[in-house]
Design an enzyme around this catalytic site. Structure first.
Site, PDB file in Angstrom:
ATOM      1  N   HIS A   1       1.951 -12.962 -15.664  1.00 47.91           N
ATOM      2  CA  HIS A   1       1.918 -12.934 -14.196  1.00 47.91           C
ATOM      3  C   HIS A   1       0.734 -12.094 -13.752  1.00 47.91           C
ATOM      4  O   HIS A   1       0.443 -11.060 -14.363  1.00 47.91           O
ATOM      5  CB  HIS A   1       3.240 -12.332 -13.685  1.00 47.91           C
ATOM      6  CG  HIS A   1       3.479 -12.537 -12.219  1.00 47.91           C
ATOM      7  ND1 HIS A   1       3.319 -13.747 -11.592  1.00 47.91           N
ATOM      8  CD2 HIS A   1       3.885 -11.672 -11.240  1.00 47.91           C
ATOM      9  CE1 HIS A   1       3.617 -13.634 -10.299  1.00 47.91           C
ATOM     10  NE2 HIS A   1       3.958 -12.377 -10.070  1.00 47.91           N
TER      11      HIS A   1
ATOM     12  N   ARG B   1       3.494 -21.872 -11.092  1.00 47.70           N
ATOM     13  CA  ARG B   1       4.714 -21.310 -10.478  1.00 47.70           C
ATOM     14  C   ARG B   1       4.497 -20.932  -9.016  1.00 47.70           C
ATOM     15  O   ARG B   1       4.531 -19.758  -8.660  1.00 47.70           O
ATOM     16  CB  ARG B   1       5.125 -20.026 -11.228  1.00 47.70           C
ATOM     17  CG  ARG B   1       5.546 -20.174 -12.645  1.00 47.70           C
ATOM     18  CD  ARG B   1       6.182 -18.865 -13.149  1.00 47.70           C
ATOM     19  NE  ARG B   1       5.396 -17.685 -12.888  1.00 47.70           N
ATOM     20  CZ  ARG B   1       4.546 -17.129 -13.751  1.00 47.70           C
ATOM     21  NH1 ARG B   1       4.382 -17.629 -14.950  1.00 47.70           N
ATOM     22  NH2 ARG B   1       3.880 -16.038 -13.397  1.00 47.70           N
TER      23      ARG B   1
ATOM     24  N   TYR C   1      15.948   2.281  23.604  1.00 49.23           N
ATOM     25  CA  TYR C   1      16.181   3.593  22.994  1.00 49.23           C
ATOM     26  C   TYR C   1      14.969   4.514  23.096  1.00 49.23           C
ATOM     27  O   TYR C   1      13.832   4.091  22.918  1.00 49.23           O
ATOM     28  CB  TYR C   1      16.490   3.422  21.494  1.00 49.23           C
ATOM     29  CG  TYR C   1      17.879   2.903  21.210  1.00 49.23           C
ATOM     30  CD1 TYR C   1      19.015   3.613  21.614  1.00 49.23           C
ATOM     31  CD2 TYR C   1      18.052   1.712  20.512  1.00 49.23           C
ATOM     32  CE1 TYR C   1      20.287   3.133  21.333  1.00 49.23           C
ATOM     33  CE2 TYR C   1      19.319   1.229  20.226  1.00 49.23           C
ATOM     34  CZ  TYR C   1      20.430   1.941  20.646  1.00 49.23           C
ATOM     35  OH  TYR C   1      21.677   1.465  20.368  1.00 49.23           O
TER      36      TYR C   1
ATOM     37  N   LYS D   1      13.302 -18.100  -5.380  1.00 53.94           N
ATOM     38  CA  LYS D   1      14.014 -16.816  -5.360  1.00 53.94           C
ATOM     39  C   LYS D   1      14.195 -16.330  -3.917  1.00 53.94           C
ATOM     40  O   LYS D   1      13.579 -16.879  -2.999  1.00 53.94           O
ATOM     41  CB  LYS D   1      13.221 -15.796  -6.173  1.00 53.94           C
ATOM     42  CG  LYS D   1      11.818 -15.518  -5.624  1.00 53.94           C
ATOM     43  CD  LYS D   1      10.974 -14.703  -6.596  1.00 53.94           C
ATOM     44  CE  LYS D   1       9.589 -14.452  -6.021  1.00 53.94           C
ATOM     45  NZ  LYS D   1       8.667 -13.892  -7.009  1.00 53.94           N
TER      46      LYS D   1
ATOM     47  N   ARG E   1       4.632  -4.740 -14.851  1.00 50.69           N
ATOM     48  CA  ARG E   1       5.994  -4.866 -14.342  1.00 50.69           C
ATOM     49  C   ARG E   1       6.850  -5.222 -15.550  1.00 50.69           C
ATOM     50  O   ARG E   1       6.849  -4.496 -16.542  1.00 50.69           O
ATOM     51  CB  ARG E   1       6.018  -5.942 -13.249  1.00 50.69           C
ATOM     52  CG  ARG E   1       7.254  -5.944 -12.414  1.00 50.69           C
ATOM     53  CD  ARG E   1       7.115  -6.813 -11.156  1.00 50.69           C
ATOM     54  NE  ARG E   1       7.009  -8.244 -11.434  1.00 50.69           N
ATOM     55  CZ  ARG E   1       7.011  -9.185 -10.490  1.00 50.69           C
ATOM     56  NH1 ARG E   1       7.106  -8.850  -9.214  1.00 50.69           N
ATOM     57  NH2 ARG E   1       6.903 -10.464 -10.800  1.00 50.69           N
TER      58      ARG E   1
ATOM     59  N   CYS F   1      15.917  -3.053  18.929  1.00 56.76           N
ATOM     60  CA  CYS F   1      17.258  -2.572  18.577  1.00 56.76           C
ATOM     61  C   CYS F   1      17.831  -3.397  17.419  1.00 56.76           C
ATOM     62  O   CYS F   1      17.209  -4.334  16.942  1.00 56.76           O
ATOM     63  CB  CYS F   1      18.196  -2.687  19.768  1.00 56.76           C
ATOM     64  SG  CYS F   1      17.544  -1.965  21.272  1.00 56.76           S
ATOM     65  N   MET F   2      19.043  -3.060  17.006  1.00 63.88           N
ATOM     66  CA  MET F   2      19.666  -3.790  15.897  1.00 63.88           C
ATOM     67  C   MET F   2      19.867  -5.267  16.252  1.00 63.88           C
ATOM     68  O   MET F   2      19.583  -6.147  15.445  1.00 63.88           O
ATOM     69  CB  MET F   2      21.008  -3.149  15.548  1.00 63.88           C
ATOM     70  CG  MET F   2      21.649  -3.761  14.312  1.00 63.88           C
ATOM     71  SD  MET F   2      23.299  -3.131  14.028  1.00 63.88           S
ATOM     72  CE  MET F   2      22.960  -1.477  13.448  1.00 63.88           C
ATOM     73  N   ASP F   3      20.338  -5.530  17.478  1.00 63.33           N
ATOM     74  CA  ASP F   3      20.686  -6.904  17.839  1.00 63.33           C
ATOM     75  C   ASP F   3      19.916  -7.453  19.040  1.00 63.33           C
ATOM     76  O   ASP F   3      20.132  -8.586  19.430  1.00 63.33           O
ATOM     77  CB  ASP F   3      22.182  -6.991  18.173  1.00 63.33           C
ATOM     78  CG  ASP F   3      23.013  -6.362  17.091  1.00 63.33           C
ATOM     79  OD1 ASP F   3      22.935  -6.835  15.951  1.00 63.33           O
ATOM     80  OD2 ASP F   3      23.717  -5.373  17.383  1.00 63.33           O
TER      81      ASP F   3
HETATM   82  C1  LIG Z   1       7.442 -14.624  -7.019  1.00 62.95           C
HETATM   83  C2  LIG Z   1       6.838 -15.072  -8.252  1.00 62.95           C
HETATM   84  C3  LIG Z   1       5.996 -16.201  -8.272  1.00 62.95           C
HETATM   85  C4  LIG Z   1       5.564 -16.935  -7.033  1.00 62.95           C
HETATM   86  O1  LIG Z   1       4.524 -16.229  -6.379  1.00 62.95           O
HETATM   87  P1  LIG Z   1       3.836 -16.729  -5.034  1.00 62.95           P
HETATM   88  O2  LIG Z   1       2.765 -15.750  -4.767  1.00 62.95           O
HETATM   89  O3  LIG Z   1       4.881 -16.711  -3.996  1.00 62.95           O
HETATM   90  O4  LIG Z   1       3.312 -18.094  -5.284  1.00 62.95           O
HETATM   91  C5  LIG Z   1       5.545 -16.647  -9.503  1.00 62.95           C
HETATM   92  N1  LIG Z   1       5.888 -15.998 -10.640  1.00 62.95           N
HETATM   93  C6  LIG Z   1       6.652 -14.901 -10.651  1.00 62.95           C
HETATM   94  C7  LIG Z   1       6.956 -14.242 -11.931  1.00 62.95           C
HETATM   95  C8  LIG Z   1       7.139 -14.387  -9.458  1.00 62.95           C
HETATM   96  O5  LIG Z   1       7.892 -13.286  -9.472  1.00 62.95           O
END
Ligand SMILES: *Cc1c(COP(=O)(O)O)cnc(C)c1O
Length: 871
Positions: free
Chosen positions: A661, A718, A762, A536, A632, A809-811
């Site tokens: 999770h 995961r 700045y 992701k 969540r 700064c931005m850049d």
């Molecule tokens: C981001 C995410 C992970 C991976 O987590 P890490 O800590 O980066 O290994 C696994 N499962 C879900 C649902 C996530 O949102």
């Protein structure tokens, strides 16, 4: 390989499977390097072997390596070997070597010995330094009783060597000469890298003049031999094919009855060597009579070649992860030798699956401007040009293909005819634009025009500079560009410039490190648990496409993304592995269906929408998400059973997985809470089991849980962060050692001297308190360099820390380099990563802003050029 970073050389003491000189692999001239090998010889032994004319200074002491270039001082205790080259004479650099800290010098000229101001160094005078190096290599090689395999041939030597090493190193400590060290100097240095703990050595031999092979044979004394092919490629100095055969034969003249000699069954010239060899001759090739041959070859875009290898009558399925059909032949040669050295067909399959070509061989990467570069600028001969054009045709299918081809050198009498043949290949591969470099390369263009290519699409140039200008005129987004040329034409510089012209601020993503991290995770979870690689947020800021490919190639089974659009991008880039989307709204379900994605279901609305939208062509794989305490998304664990039973009723959905999770698996102080989550999830699983429900994938563990709570591996894990080389918390570090993936770098754009009292940036948050040198860098918070680094951040310049001064700064940002007087405009600045002995981690930056490394990494802006480094 396109990599701007430079490293110092490292000793090879424990480098069996890694490239012994990968550290200096970036420089591509063997004659400018050396070999490191700590403790391999004592100075006193070396003097004993060389029988020098004269020795001055200490007569004993450790040696850590040999350098033939004073600009590459290797390490402490190195010897500088003064060799006469075509363009320089090492004897001129003795003083330089001594001031760079050489322990000893081997030279031939008298005047090198007149200066007495180096009392700690040993000066050794010999008649002929190259001969002395070869004598040393020969004597040193004779210390080892393990088999030495000698490889020669017109093409493919290095690739065969690397593939053979990739197979053998699974079962024994394998040494192979570095890079393409195969010349009179290179082979000697290569032999000097052997060590007692190795069990087999593979050494390459290349020649360009008559008589050279005898010298190589005297040093290498191969126990077994491989001849890849005899082609017209390197006839150059040898005059005729007959001479070439006679020369190649010399490497194998001392093979014995218990030796083996691997020959190419498809190449009648090579097969002539079979006639008078005492050794057991074994053959490889496509011919049906070859002992080792390939059948059913299919090429898989972006993945390599798949085929059945017949190995002395045993069929073995092979996945060879490299492009270029000629590599199948190289794999056959390596496998024939490996078999005779005792490798099983399974070991061959595994070794070849892991094979990665050395740097400077068919490397591919895509720039942010969407141009794919294929870089093969190591050498150029008819066979390898054809191979490279094949790759261009495949990778460039449906896109505009540009080929930049240099003249092929060393072809002697056959030069014209071979260039003509390449012209035909250009047309056959449907190249859209051709740029030739060098006088004889123009023949390629003429031949292509004769074969029907539009002459307006052919440009002749004389140098890489002219070629670069031409390329700039025609190159567009989406193009695929092949650089194929002899080193002499420096085509790699154009490739570099293309990257260089994009901007100073870059994110180098080391794909090898990603591969290694996936393998480490595999080591922890074992073979029976699937790995879902979480890609992701643009692959945690790295780029999801490349990282997905590498993760899949190295054992990941499933991918996961946060939103449907991220999954769409992967599919559009032809990634066909299963992909789970974590967060899907009812109005987005069409994308799931259209792109064959899997979907996390955490509400009945989404489930119903999916079921309605499904076409009935396939059941949509869904994973039910249970909230066991994360708070969540997901169905609260108490309500899970009725929910799952409702989802199971949808006719168009297939409940493929169940997941939860963890909220705090990275934090030892919260382990009680994590254990509660585990207990709740497992209670649910057993209730579902009692009710007769089973799931293909049961998954819960992110990086932290997978290392800290092995009981949560279930049937899939995961990991996200670990794949990108970062640790979720201190507590995770002791369980797994990850390889750093990213380096965030820029260059000094401007330097200014300031008196005390000047305000920087700045809001005047920094005022100079002394005479200062302040550098401006073209990177800012828009690039993902956080604004909280103002006045507290540090960067690396020349391996030293330099503070960020004033507001980010931005850049742009400003840094103070008063303490680094050697800093110049254009010098590399490391924002994240290593330089010299210093390192800055995403974690260090995160600490300044009271945030986590995740946030630092994934916020590096898409404006920053990604450069993918892969060997
Ligand atoms: C981001 C995410 C992970 C991976 O987590 P890490 O800590 O980066 O290994 C696994 N499962 C879900 C649902 C996530 O949102």
């Amino acid at each position: 390989m396109i990599s701007e970073t430079t490293k110092n050389s490292t000793p090879i003491a424990d480098a069996e499977c890694v490239d012994p000189v990968s550290a200096c692999a970036r420089s591509n001239s063997v004659e400018k390097q050396g070999i490191a090998n700590t403790g391999f010889l004592d100075l006193s032994e070396l003097i004993g072997i060389l029988k020098p004319i004269r020795v001055q200074g200490p007569l004993a002491g450790p040696i850590s390596g040999i350098s033939i270039d004073t600009r590459k001082p290797m390490s402490e205790d190195f010897i500088f070997w003064a060799i006469r080259g075509e363009h320089f004479n090492g004897n001129d650099f003795v003083e330089d070597a001594l001031s760079a800290g050489a322990r000893a010098v081997v030279a031939s000229r008298d005047d090198c010995f007149q200066n007495g101001s180096w009392p700690d160094a040993t000066l050794i005078q010999v008649q002929d330094t190259l001969q002395a190096l070869q004598d040393l290599a020969a004597t040193y090689r004779n210390r080892f009783r393990y088999p030495v395999i000698g490889i020669t041939g017109s093409n493919g030597k290095t690739l065969v060597k690397e593939m053979l090493a990739s197979i053998l190193c699974l079962e024994r400590k394998t040494y192979r000469s570095p890079l393409s060290y195969n010349t009179q100097i290179g082979a000697a240095l290569g032999l000097l890298g052997m060590r007692p703990e190795h069990q087999v050595a593979i050494i390459e031999a290349g020649i360009s003049l008559p008589g050279e092979m005898d010298r190589l044979e005297r040093m290498i004394r191969p126990d077994h031999g491989i001849l890849t092919i005899i082609s017209k490629a390197h006839i150059g100095g040898l005059g005729t094919l007959e001479n070439t055969i006679a020369e190649k034969r010399r490497l194998f003249k001392n093979l014995k009855e218990d030796s083996f000699l691997v020959l190419n069954a498809d190449d009648p010239l090579s097969m002539e060597l079979a006639q008078d060899s005492k050794a057991r001759v074994v053959t490889f090739g496509m011919s049906p009579q070859a002992d080792v041959r390939a059948e059913n070859i299919t090429s898989i875009p972006d993945r390599g070649h798949q085929f059945i290898m017949q190995i002395f009558g045993n069929a073995q399925q092979i996945m060879l992860p490299v492009a270029g059909r000629f590599n199948v032949l190289n794999a056959l040669a390596a496998s024939a030798a490996a078999t005779l050295l005792g490798a099983s067909p399974e070991a061959i399959a595994e070794g070849l699956k892991d094979f990665r070509p050395s740097p400077m061989r068919l490397e591919m990467h895509t720039t942010v401007t969407g141009v794919t570069l294929i870089n093969d600028t190591y050498n150029s001969d008819p066979v390898s040009v054809k191979g490279a054009l094949d790759v261009l045709a495949k990778v460039g299918k449906g896109r505009r293909k540009i080929a930049i081809l240099s003249e092929m050198l060393d072809l002697g009498l056959h030069s014209r005819e071979e260039h003509l043949a390449v012209g035909k290949e250009v047309v056959r591969s449907q190249v859209d634009q051709l740029i030739t470099v060098g006088e004889n390369a123009a023949i390629i263009g003429h031949a292509a025009a004769t074969e029907g290519m539009n002459p307006k699409r052919i440009t002749h140039t004389r140098s890489h500079k002219e070629a670069a200008l031409e390329l700039e005129k025609i190159m567009n987004r989406g193009d695929v560009v092949l650089f194929k040329g002899s080193r002499w034409f420096r085509l790699e510089r154009i490739a570099k410039e293309l990257v260089g012209s994009i901007g100073a601020t870059r994110l180098l993503v080391n794909l090898d490190a990603i591969a290694a991290n996936v393998k480490k995770i595999r080591g922890i979870v074992g073979e029976d648990v699937a790995i879902m690689s979480v890609v992701k947020s643009f692959g945690y800021g790295n780029d999801s496409i490349r990282t997905s490919r590498v993760a899949l190639e190295n054992g990941a089974n499933y991918l996961a993304v946060a939103f449907p659009d991220e999954g769409t991008t992967l599919r559009e880039n032809r990634i066909d592995a299963p992909i789970l989307v974590f967060n899907v709204l009812p109005e987005e379900v069409d994308k799931i269906i259209k792109h064959d994605l899997s979907c996390v279901v955490a509400s009945l609305e989404t489930a119903a929408a999916l079921d309605r939208a499904a076409t009935g062509r396939r059941k949509i794989p869904v994973h039910v998400k249970i909230d066991t305490g994360m708070g969540r998304s997901g169905i609260w664990v108490e309500d899970a059973v009725p929910f799952i039973e409702q989802v199971l009723c949808f006719r168009n959905l297939a409940v493929e997985g169940i997941m939860t999770h963890f909220s705090s698996a990275d934090d030892p102080a919260s382990d009680d809470y994590t254990l509660q989550q585990i207990t709740a999830f497992e209670a649910l699983l057993s209730e579902l089991k009692q009710r007769g429900h089973s799931f293909r994938y049961i998954h819960a563990a992110n990086t932290s849980a997978l290392v800290r709570f092995p009981q949560t591996h279930y049937t899939m894990v995961r990991p996200g962060l670990a794949i990108y080389g970062m640790y979720p918390s201190e507590a995770v570090k002791s369980y797994i050692q990850l390889e750093q993936v990213i380096a965030f770098t820029t260059k000094i754009a401007q330097l200014k001297e300031h008196p005390p009292g000047r305000c920087i940036s700045y809001n005047r948050r920094y005022v100079t308190s002394r005479n200062c040198r302040i550098a401006t860098l073209h990177v800012g918070y828009n690039d993902g360099y956080p604004r909280f680094q103002s006045n507290v951040g540090e960067v690396l310049v020349h391996g030293k820390r330099a503070p960020v001064v004033g507001t980010v700064c931005m850049d742009t940002i400003m840094i103070d380099v008063t303490e680094i007087p050697e800093a110049r405009v254009g010098d590399e600045v490391v924002l994240i990563g290593k330089q010299g002995d210093e390192e800055i981690l995403p974690d260090d930056i995160a600490a300044n802003g009271n945030t986590i490394n995740y946030e630092i990494a994934c916020k590096i802006s898409p404006r920053v050029t990604r450069i993918f480094v892969q060997s």
